[in-house]
Design a protein around this motif. Sequence first.
Motif, short mmCIF file in Angstrom:
data_model
loop_
_atom_site.label_atom_id
_atom_site.label_comp_id
_atom_site.label_asym_id
_atom_site.label_seq_id
_atom_site.Cartn_x
_atom_site.Cartn_y
_atom_site.Cartn_z
N ILE A 76 0.87 -1.17 0.00
CA ILE A 76 0.00 0.00 0.00
C ILE A 76 0.91 1.23 0.00
O ILE A 76 1.79 1.35 0.85
CB ILE A 76 -0.88 0.05 1.27
CG1 ILE A 76 -1.62 -1.27 1.51
CG2 ILE A 76 -1.82 1.24 1.22
CD1 ILE A 76 -2.71 -1.56 0.56
N ASP A 77 0.70 2.12 -0.94
CA ASP A 77 1.45 3.38 -0.99
C ASP A 77 0.49 4.52 -0.70
O ASP A 77 -0.55 4.64 -1.37
CB ASP A 77 2.09 3.59 -2.37
CG ASP A 77 3.22 2.61 -2.61
OD1 ASP A 77 4.26 2.76 -1.96
OD2 ASP A 77 3.05 1.70 -3.45
N CYS A 78 0.81 5.33 0.29
CA CYS A 78 0.00 6.49 0.65
C CYS A 78 0.87 7.74 0.49
O CYS A 78 1.85 7.90 1.20
CB CYS A 78 -0.51 6.38 2.08
SG CYS A 78 -1.61 4.99 2.35
N ASP A 79 0.48 8.59 -0.44
CA ASP A 79 1.21 9.83 -0.69
C ASP A 79 0.32 11.02 -0.40
O ASP A 79 -0.72 11.19 -1.05
CB ASP A 79 1.70 9.87 -2.14
CG ASP A 79 2.76 8.81 -2.39
OD1 ASP A 79 3.81 8.87 -1.72
OD2 ASP A 79 2.53 7.92 -3.23
N VAL A 80 0.73 11.81 0.58
CA VAL A 80 -0.03 13.01 0.95
C VAL A 80 0.26 14.07 -0.10
O VAL A 80 1.41 14.47 -0.28
CB VAL A 80 0.36 13.51 2.35
CG1 VAL A 80 -0.40 14.79 2.70
CG2 VAL A 80 0.11 12.43 3.39
N ILE A 81 -0.78 14.50 -0.81
CA ILE A 81 -0.58 15.53 -1.82
C ILE A 81 -1.00 16.91 -1.30
O ILE A 81 -0.59 17.92 -1.85
CB ILE A 81 -1.29 15.18 -3.14
CG1 ILE A 81 -2.77 14.96 -2.95
CG2 ILE A 81 -0.65 13.95 -3.76
CD1 ILE A 81 -3.52 14.66 -4.24
N GLN A 82 -1.78 16.92 -0.22
CA GLN A 82 -2.13 18.18 0.44
C GLN A 82 -2.45 17.88 1.90
O GLN A 82 -3.32 17.05 2.18
CB GLN A 82 -3.33 18.81 -0.26
CG GLN A 82 -3.68 20.19 0.27
CD GLN A 82 -4.64 20.88 -0.67
OE1 GLN A 82 -4.28 21.24 -1.76
NE2 GLN A 82 -5.87 21.04 -0.21
N ALA A 83 -1.72 18.52 2.79
CA ALA A 83 -1.87 18.25 4.22
C ALA A 83 -2.55 19.42 4.92
O ALA A 83 -2.10 20.56 4.80
CB ALA A 83 -0.51 17.99 4.85
N ASP A 84 -3.63 19.10 5.63
CA ASP A 84 -4.31 20.11 6.43
C ASP A 84 -4.87 19.46 7.69
O ASP A 84 -5.98 19.74 8.12
CB ASP A 84 -5.43 20.77 5.62
CG ASP A 84 -6.05 21.96 6.35
OD1 ASP A 84 -5.29 22.74 6.96
OD2 ASP A 84 -7.28 22.09 6.33
N GLY A 85 -4.10 18.50 8.24
CA GLY A 85 -4.52 17.79 9.43
C GLY A 85 -5.22 16.49 9.10
O GLY A 85 -5.91 16.38 8.09
N GLY A 86 -4.98 15.48 9.91
CA GLY A 86 -5.65 14.20 9.74
C GLY A 86 -5.07 13.31 8.66
O GLY A 86 -5.78 12.47 8.10
N THR A 87 -3.77 13.47 8.35
CA THR A 87 -3.20 12.65 7.28
C THR A 87 -3.16 11.17 7.65
O THR A 87 -3.29 10.31 6.79
CB THR A 87 -1.79 13.12 6.88
OG1 THR A 87 -0.90 12.99 8.00
CG2 THR A 87 -1.81 14.56 6.40
N ARG A 88 -3.00 10.86 8.93
CA ARG A 88 -2.99 9.44 9.35
C ARG A 88 -4.34 8.78 9.08
O ARG A 88 -4.41 7.71 8.49
CB ARG A 88 -2.69 9.32 10.85
CG ARG A 88 -1.28 9.54 11.26
CD ARG A 88 -1.19 9.48 12.80
NE ARG A 88 0.15 9.71 13.28
CZ ARG A 88 0.68 10.90 13.49
NH1 ARG A 88 -0.04 12.00 13.28
NH2 ARG A 88 1.92 11.02 13.94
N THR A 89 -5.40 9.43 9.53
CA THR A 89 -6.72 8.83 9.37
C THR A 89 -7.13 8.78 7.90
O THR A 89 -7.73 7.79 7.46
CB THR A 89 -7.78 9.59 10.20
OG1 THR A 89 -7.73 10.98 9.86
CG2 THR A 89 -7.52 9.43 11.68
N ALA A 90 -6.81 9.81 7.14
CA ALA A 90 -7.11 9.79 5.71
C ALA A 90 -6.33 8.67 5.02
O ALA A 90 -6.86 7.97 4.15
CB ALA A 90 -6.79 11.14 5.07
N SER A 91 -5.08 8.47 5.41
CA SER A 91 -4.25 7.42 4.82
C SER A 91 -4.79 6.03 5.14
O SER A 91 -4.86 5.16 4.25
CB SER A 91 -2.80 7.53 5.31
OG SER A 91 -2.22 8.73 4.86
N ILE A 92 -5.16 5.80 6.37
CA ILE A 92 -5.70 4.48 6.76
C ILE A 92 -6.99 4.20 6.01
O ILE A 92 -7.20 3.10 5.48
CB ILE A 92 -5.89 4.40 8.29
CG1 ILE A 92 -4.54 4.34 8.99
CG2 ILE A 92 -6.76 3.19 8.66
CD1 ILE A 92 -4.61 4.50 10.49
N THR A 93 -7.86 5.18 5.91
CA THR A 93 -9.14 4.98 5.22
C THR A 93 -8.93 4.75 3.73
O THR A 93 -9.48 3.81 3.16
CB THR A 93 -10.07 6.19 5.45
OG1 THR A 93 -10.20 6.40 6.87
CG2 THR A 93 -11.43 5.96 4.84
N GLY A 94 -8.12 5.59 3.09
CA GLY A 94 -7.83 5.41 1.67
C GLY A 94 -7.10 4.10 1.39
O GLY A 94 -7.35 3.44 0.38
#
Length: 167
Positions: A112-130
Amino acid sequence: MRSYDRAAHEMRPIKLTSHVMKNAGGSCLAEFGDTRVLCSATIEEGVPNWRKGAHAGWVTAEYAMLPASGNRRTPREYKGRKGRSMEIERLIGRSMRAVTRLDKIEDLTVTIDCDVIQADGGTRTASITGAWVALHDVLMARVEANRPKPSSAHGTGGGHLDGCRWR
């Protein structure tokens, strides 16, 4: 004032878009408010050496923030992972292994590759869900590819109505 004029008990708006990458077996763009994380899942034959003989597959994750994802540029991590990124990718990997029947994906590794393209808080939870959406899609595609397809069957009927013959 909270973003999106939210009350204290309200969440940021969430949008999950799957199948956003043509070459990934599973993919998802997870949007949590202004945070956007692109997640992909790929399957490869084989497992890490230490996992061989376990009769079970493996799920691993990688996480990174793109240089311009925050309000100031963050350098790419080429050599060694930062503590935060390493912690998050381990969290994603553990979370995905917890919901995967590893015995059913014997001798396969899902990355699983998770790349944050825009960070405004909650990157962990967004990554786990995606990551879960991408993992689900890649595993379901594999199930569908291996499922026997039924032959087709068709039926037609004919008859008479008020002296007219129907064919």
